[in-house]
Design an enzyme around this catalytic site. Structure first.
Site, short mmCIF file in Angstrom:
data_model
loop_
_atom_site.label_atom_id
_atom_site.label_comp_id
_atom_site.label_asym_id
_atom_site.label_seq_id
_atom_site.Cartn_x
_atom_site.Cartn_y
_atom_site.Cartn_z
N ASN A 16 34.66 36.84 44.86
CA ASN A 16 35.51 37.40 44.99
C ASN A 16 36.08 38.14 44.29
O ASN A 16 37.02 37.39 43.36
CB ASN A 16 36.84 36.50 46.47
CG ASN A 16 38.03 37.10 46.95
OD1 ASN A 16 38.09 38.41 46.64
ND2 ASN A 16 39.55 36.73 47.01
N TRP A 17 35.81 39.56 44.69
CA TRP A 17 36.47 39.76 43.34
C TRP A 17 38.70 40.56 43.25
O TRP A 17 38.69 41.40 42.52
CB TRP A 17 36.42 41.11 42.71
CG TRP A 17 34.57 41.51 41.51
CD1 TRP A 17 33.81 39.97 41.98
CD2 TRP A 17 34.09 42.38 41.11
NE1 TRP A 17 33.70 39.94 40.86
CE2 TRP A 17 33.30 41.07 40.27
CE3 TRP A 17 34.44 43.60 41.10
CZ2 TRP A 17 32.14 42.12 39.70
CZ3 TRP A 17 33.02 43.63 39.73
CH2 TRP A 17 31.98 43.38 39.15
N LYS A 18 39.34 40.40 43.99
CA LYS A 18 40.00 40.99 44.72
C LYS A 18 40.60 42.09 44.10
O LYS A 18 39.53 42.94 44.47
CB LYS A 18 41.43 39.83 44.12
CG LYS A 18 40.77 37.78 44.38
CD LYS A 18 41.53 37.51 43.68
CE LYS A 18 41.75 35.86 43.74
NZ LYS A 18 42.43 34.62 44.43
N HIS A 104 42.07 35.42 53.95
CA HIS A 104 42.11 34.63 52.79
C HIS A 104 43.93 34.48 53.08
O HIS A 104 44.70 35.38 53.15
CB HIS A 104 41.46 36.43 51.99
CG HIS A 104 41.85 35.33 50.29
ND1 HIS A 104 42.88 35.35 49.66
CD2 HIS A 104 40.94 35.34 49.40
CE1 HIS A 104 42.67 34.97 48.40
NE2 HIS A 104 41.36 34.74 48.50
N GLU A 106 46.19 34.98 50.57
CA GLU A 106 46.74 36.60 50.17
C GLU A 106 47.35 37.23 51.34
O GLU A 106 47.77 37.88 50.77
CB GLU A 106 45.79 36.83 48.63
CG GLU A 106 45.80 36.19 47.13
CD GLU A 106 45.11 35.92 46.70
OE1 GLU A 106 44.05 37.49 46.43
OE2 GLU A 106 44.88 35.40 45.49
N GLU A 173 40.03 27.19 51.34
CA GLU A 173 40.60 27.52 50.46
C GLU A 173 42.10 26.56 50.25
O GLU A 173 42.50 27.46 50.59
CB GLU A 173 40.51 29.18 50.44
CG GLU A 173 39.15 29.60 50.16
CD GLU A 173 39.38 30.57 49.24
OE1 GLU A 173 38.78 30.05 47.56
OE2 GLU A 173 39.61 31.57 49.82
N GLY A 179 43.38 30.37 42.31
CA GLY A 179 44.04 30.47 40.84
C GLY A 179 45.42 30.43 39.89
O GLY A 179 45.64 30.12 39.21
N SER A 217 40.26 27.80 42.40
CA SER A 217 40.18 27.53 40.72
C SER A 217 38.41 26.45 40.66
O SER A 217 38.44 25.61 39.86
CB SER A 217 41.00 25.93 40.19
OG SER A 217 41.73 27.70 40.44
N GLY A 238 37.00 33.02 43.14
CA GLY A 238 37.51 34.57 42.44
C GLY A 238 37.54 35.20 41.33
O GLY A 238 36.27 35.22 40.78
C1 PEP Z 1 39.53 33.01 46.36
O1 PEP Z 1 39.78 34.37 45.99
O2 PEP Z 1 39.82 33.10 46.88
C2 PEP Z 1 39.85 31.95 44.82
C3 PEP Z 1 39.21 31.19 45.21
O3 PEP Z 1 40.10 33.03 43.63
P1 PEP Z 1 40.09 31.91 42.26
O4 PEP Z 1 38.37 31.14 42.16
O5 PEP Z 1 40.57 32.25 41.20
O6 PEP Z 1 40.85 30.25 42.78
#
Ligand code: PEP
Length: 256
Positions: A16-18, A104, A106, A173, A179, A217, A238
């Site tokens: 997931n490149w956000k 998600h 976010e 998640e 993050g 993470s 992410g």
């Molecule tokens: C995500 O964006 O779904 C995610 C898990 O991010 P990260 O790995 O940076 O915690």
């Protein structure tokens, strides 16, 4: 952690490149494409979810590879309309993406409710897109002991009226793990995954082809322990997926 034979599990890796990435970053895909073409990778899947602006170039670049492309969100209607700034599931399908991330944390933070997420899921399924359905509790909900209740609500509303489940991956998640560099304790994660499984068991449409992934993470150090947890069949990554070397390291360490 109890033993679980994962010999036949096909691992799924979602990047997931956000809101990161520009044209210059596509170069880094080359090494991941090479990896995905290796024999030992045959049964596994890599799904890249870049921002909308890069969907087209990612699709072209990965055309002759095993990498699959997904979007990060969609509008709740699949018809066209006066929704400035929005993209619907028809458009995502039309450009050649196969998956869409919905729910998600976010996006939930930005206003998505269980009900709008459900509408988005229904809309995306009607376009035959595959869904990466994200669920997870906040830190406050966890502290209050409400994790199970929250997940139950997210799943039952989010997936209500879903006829077929074969196109849905559930990504657990916890919001407090995204993050932050913090991941759940392994025994807690194992317990929660089993709870998700139990919740889904009551929904036959969801359960018959259930695949649960973990996200939050994930990195090179924690990934190999996480994938040992029973019923975790993949990782949603992410930050670490933005760097192809880090992403490849995680895959190499965890491929089954
Ligand atoms: C995500 O964006 O779904 C995610 C898990 O991010 P990260 O790995 O940076 O915690």
């Amino acid at each position: 952690i109890n033993s679980f034979n994962k010999t036949n599990v096909n691992m799924i890796y979602i990047a997931n490149w956000k809101m990161y990435g520009n044209l210059a970053d596509i170069k880094s895909l080359k090494n991941v494409i090479n990896l995905s073409n290796q024999k030992k990778f045959k049964k596994s899947k890599i799904i890249y979810c870049p921002p909308f602006t890069l969907l087209d170039v990612f699709i072209k670049k990965t055309k002759n590879s095993k990498i699959i492309i997904g979007a990060q969100n969609c509008h709740f209607t699949n018809s066209y309309g006066a929704f400035t700034g929005s993209i619907n599931s028809k458009m995502i399908k039309n450009i050649g993406a196969k998956y869409v991330i919905l729910g998600h944390s976010e996006c939930r933070q930005a206003g998505d409710t269980n009900t709008t997420i459900n509408k988005k899921i229904i809309s995306a399924l009607s376009e035959k897109l595959n869904i990466i359905f994200c669920i997870g509790e906040t830190l406050d909900e966890k502290k209050k002991g409400n994790t199970k209740k929250i997940l139950k609500k997210q799943i039952s509303i989010g997936l209500s009226k879903v006829k077929k489940n074969k196109n849905i991956l559930i990504a657990y998640e916890p919001r407090w793990a995204i993050g932050t560099g913090i991941t759940p304790r392994l025994q807690d994660l194992e317990k929660t995954i089993l709870e998700i499984k139990k919740i889904c068991k009551k929904m036959p449409n969801v359960y018959s082809n259930l695949k649960i992934l973990y996200g939050g993470s994930v990195n090179n150090e924690n990934s190999s322990q996480i994938v040992k947890i029973p019923f975790i069949q993949g990782l949603l990554i992410g930050k670490a997926s933005l760097n192809s070397k880090k992403f490849i390291d995680i895959i190499k360490k965890t491929i089954i």
